[in-house]
Write a protein that holds these residues in place. Structure first.
Motif, short mmCIF file in Angstrom:
data_model
loop_
_atom_site.label_atom_id
_atom_site.label_comp_id
_atom_site.label_asym_id
_atom_site.label_seq_id
_atom_site.Cartn_x
_atom_site.Cartn_y
_atom_site.Cartn_z
N GLU A 78 0.82 -1.21 0.00
CA GLU A 78 0.00 0.00 0.00
C GLU A 78 0.86 1.27 0.00
OE1 GLU A 78 -3.11 0.34 -0.53
OE2 GLU A 78 -3.70 -1.77 -0.45
N LEU A 79 2.00 1.22 0.69
CA LEU A 79 2.88 2.39 0.69
C LEU A 79 3.43 2.65 -0.71
CD1 LEU A 79 4.10 4.59 2.44
CD2 LEU A 79 6.04 3.09 2.90
N LEU A 80 3.84 1.59 -1.41
CA LEU A 80 4.29 1.76 -2.79
C LEU A 80 3.18 2.33 -3.66
CD1 LEU A 80 6.33 1.36 -5.10
CD2 LEU A 80 5.42 -0.96 -5.37
N LYS A 81 1.96 1.83 -3.48
CA LYS A 81 0.83 2.30 -4.27
C LYS A 81 0.60 3.80 -4.05
CE LYS A 81 -4.16 1.63 -4.84
NZ LYS A 81 -5.35 0.86 -4.36
N GLN A 82 0.65 4.24 -2.80
CA GLN A 82 0.42 5.65 -2.50
C GLN A 82 1.54 6.53 -3.06
OE1 GLN A 82 -2.31 7.02 -1.23
NE2 GLN A 82 -3.22 4.97 -1.19
N LEU A 83 2.78 6.07 -2.95
CA LEU A 83 3.91 6.83 -3.48
C LEU A 83 3.83 6.92 -5.01
CD1 LEU A 83 6.79 5.49 -1.21
CD2 LEU A 83 5.87 7.82 -1.23
N ALA A 84 3.43 5.82 -5.65
CA ALA A 84 3.31 5.81 -7.11
C ALA A 84 2.22 6.76 -7.57
CB ALA A 84 3.02 4.39 -7.59
N GLU A 85 1.11 6.81 -6.84
CA GLU A 85 0.03 7.74 -7.20
C GLU A 85 0.48 9.19 -7.07
OE1 GLU A 85 -3.45 6.81 -4.94
OE2 GLU A 85 -3.78 4.89 -5.96
N ARG A 86 1.23 9.47 -6.01
CA ARG A 86 1.72 10.84 -5.82
C ARG A 86 2.78 11.17 -6.87
NH1 ARG A 86 1.38 14.88 -2.03
NH2 ARG A 86 -0.10 13.61 -0.85
N GLN A 87 3.61 10.19 -7.21
CA GLN A 87 4.67 10.42 -8.19
C GLN A 87 4.10 10.72 -9.57
OE1 GLN A 87 7.49 7.18 -8.80
NE2 GLN A 87 9.12 8.68 -8.96
N ALA A 88 2.94 10.16 -9.88
CA ALA A 88 2.31 10.42 -11.17
C ALA A 88 1.93 11.89 -11.32
CB ALA A 88 1.07 9.54 -11.34
N LYS A 89 1.67 12.56 -10.19
CA LYS A 89 1.29 13.97 -10.22
C LYS A 89 2.48 14.89 -9.94
CE LYS A 89 -3.30 12.79 -8.44
NZ LYS A 89 -4.25 12.93 -7.30
N HIS A 90 3.36 14.45 -9.07
CA HIS A 90 4.52 15.26 -8.67
C HIS A 90 5.75 14.36 -8.69
CE1 HIS A 90 1.56 18.24 -7.37
NE2 HIS A 90 0.98 17.29 -6.66
N PRO A 91 6.39 14.19 -9.86
CA PRO A 91 7.48 13.22 -10.00
C PRO A 91 8.61 13.40 -8.99
CG PRO A 91 6.82 14.08 -12.13
CD PRO A 91 6.11 14.90 -11.11
N TYR A 92 9.04 12.26 -8.42
CA TYR A 92 10.20 12.26 -7.54
C TYR A 92 11.47 12.10 -8.38
CZ TYR A 92 6.83 11.27 -3.78
OH TYR A 92 5.79 11.33 -2.89
N SER A 93 12.61 12.33 -7.76
CA SER A 93 13.89 12.17 -8.44
C SER A 93 14.38 10.72 -8.40
CB SER A 93 14.94 13.09 -7.81
OG SER A 93 15.12 12.77 -6.43
N VAL A 94 13.59 9.81 -7.82
CA VAL A 94 13.97 8.40 -7.73
C VAL A 94 12.83 7.54 -8.26
CG1 VAL A 94 15.44 8.79 -5.70
CG2 VAL A 94 13.04 8.12 -5.38
N GLN A 95 13.15 6.28 -8.49
CA GLN A 95 12.15 5.27 -8.78
C GLN A 95 12.06 4.32 -7.58
OE1 GLN A 95 10.15 5.15 -11.58
NE2 GLN A 95 11.09 7.14 -12.01
N PHE A 96 10.88 3.75 -7.37
CA PHE A 96 10.69 2.80 -6.28
C PHE A 96 10.60 1.40 -6.87
CE2 PHE A 96 8.97 6.84 -4.83
CZ PHE A 96 9.65 7.00 -3.62
N GLN A 97 11.42 0.51 -6.33
CA GLN A 97 11.43 -0.87 -6.81
C GLN A 97 10.08 -1.52 -6.54
OE1 GLN A 97 13.96 -4.02 -4.83
NE2 GLN A 97 15.14 -3.77 -6.72
N ASN A 98 9.57 -2.24 -7.52
CA ASN A 98 8.32 -2.96 -7.33
C ASN A 98 8.47 -3.93 -6.16
OD1 ASN A 98 6.38 -5.38 -7.92
ND2 ASN A 98 5.63 -3.70 -9.18
N VAL A 99 7.44 -4.00 -5.30
CA VAL A 99 7.58 -4.83 -4.10
C VAL A 99 7.67 -6.32 -4.44
CG1 VAL A 99 6.47 -3.16 -2.58
CG2 VAL A 99 5.08 -4.89 -3.70
N ALA A 100 7.09 -6.73 -5.56
CA ALA A 100 7.22 -8.12 -5.97
C ALA A 100 8.69 -8.44 -6.27
CB ALA A 100 6.35 -8.42 -7.18
N GLU A 101 9.38 -7.49 -6.93
CA GLU A 101 10.80 -7.66 -7.21
C GLU A 101 11.61 -7.64 -5.92
OE1 GLU A 101 14.44 -7.87 -9.43
OE2 GLU A 101 12.36 -8.32 -9.94
N THR A 102 11.28 -6.71 -5.03
CA THR A 102 11.97 -6.64 -3.74
C THR A 102 11.85 -7.95 -2.98
OG1 THR A 102 11.61 -4.25 -3.55
CG2 THR A 102 12.02 -5.45 -1.51
N ASN A 103 10.64 -8.46 -2.86
CA ASN A 103 10.42 -9.67 -2.07
C ASN A 103 11.03 -10.90 -2.73
OD1 ASN A 103 9.07 -8.11 -0.21
ND2 ASN A 103 7.04 -8.54 -1.05
#
Length: 215
Positions: A78-103
């Protein structure tokens, strides 16, 4: 199916009478400029509840661990989902690794939810191939429902029960140095009507002004 309902009811937010207390700060801001890929770990979850079965008999450790693990991975997703939604509107300078890849990477390295805290930042970085790691800890104290709380008060003269409380802290560590570079502390007190999705949404919203990686 029932065993999955309890964790969904245990975490979340906020009725109108609840309090929100939070603080946030960048600790080593220069390290944040080096980050390009960030992994989000499953949360460290502690569930502290007063229930009739806890009073009548010792809780089942295996069941408690299963509940903690379920909530931990829900919060991670859920944290990744919320960050991705915010990033779509206000891009961050980083990318967040998909949690499936992380796990998946953690599993291949033999790192499990149960032994996650036993591994160093260098070991996590080697397994994940990222520049920074975002992790979180959350603990919930939830007393008995009102009717049962009154009955317990009458029968045991306990002097009253505390309101529900959720304490959460989210941190970012720099993989190269192992240093803590950002920290966010959040507290909720009151009548909580819980879900991991709501907690993640509130964490992202309340930390937005000081969350690193903003343009």
């Amino acid at each position: 199916m029932r065993r999955y309902l309890l964790p969904l009811l245990l975490l979340g937010l906020l009725a109108s009478c609840s309090q929100r207390v939070y603080s946030t700060r960048e600790i080593v801001p220069q390290a944040l400029t080096r980050h390009r890929l960030v992994a989000i770990l499953p949360f460290d979850v502690q569930l502290a509840r007063i229930r009739l079965q806890d009073i009548a008999a010792a809780p089942d450790p295996e069941k408690q661990q299963e509940q903690r693990r379920l909530v931990a991975y829900q919060l991670q997703q859920e944290l990744l989902k919320q960050l991705a939604e915010r990033q779509a509107k206000h891009p961050y300078s980083v990318q967040f690794q998909n949690v499936a890849e992380t796990n998946s990477r953690l599993e291949r390295a033999g790192i499990t939810y149960d032994n996650l805290n036993d591994h160093s930042m260098a070991e996590l970085q080697a397994a994940l191939g990222v520049d920074a790691i975002l992790s979180g800890e959350t603990s919930l104290f939830q007393p008995l429902p009102n009717g049962l709380a009154v009955a317990l008060l009458v029968l045991t003269d306990t002097g009253g029960l505390a309101p529900s409380e959720v304490l959460t802290n989210v941190t970012i560590h720099d993989c190269q140095s192992g240093e803590l570079v950002w920290k966010f502390d959040h507290q909720l007190i009151g009548d909580l009507s819980p879900s991991p999705a709501t907690l993640a949404r509130v964490l992202v919203r309340n930390s937005a002004r000081t969350f690193p990686y903003r343009p």
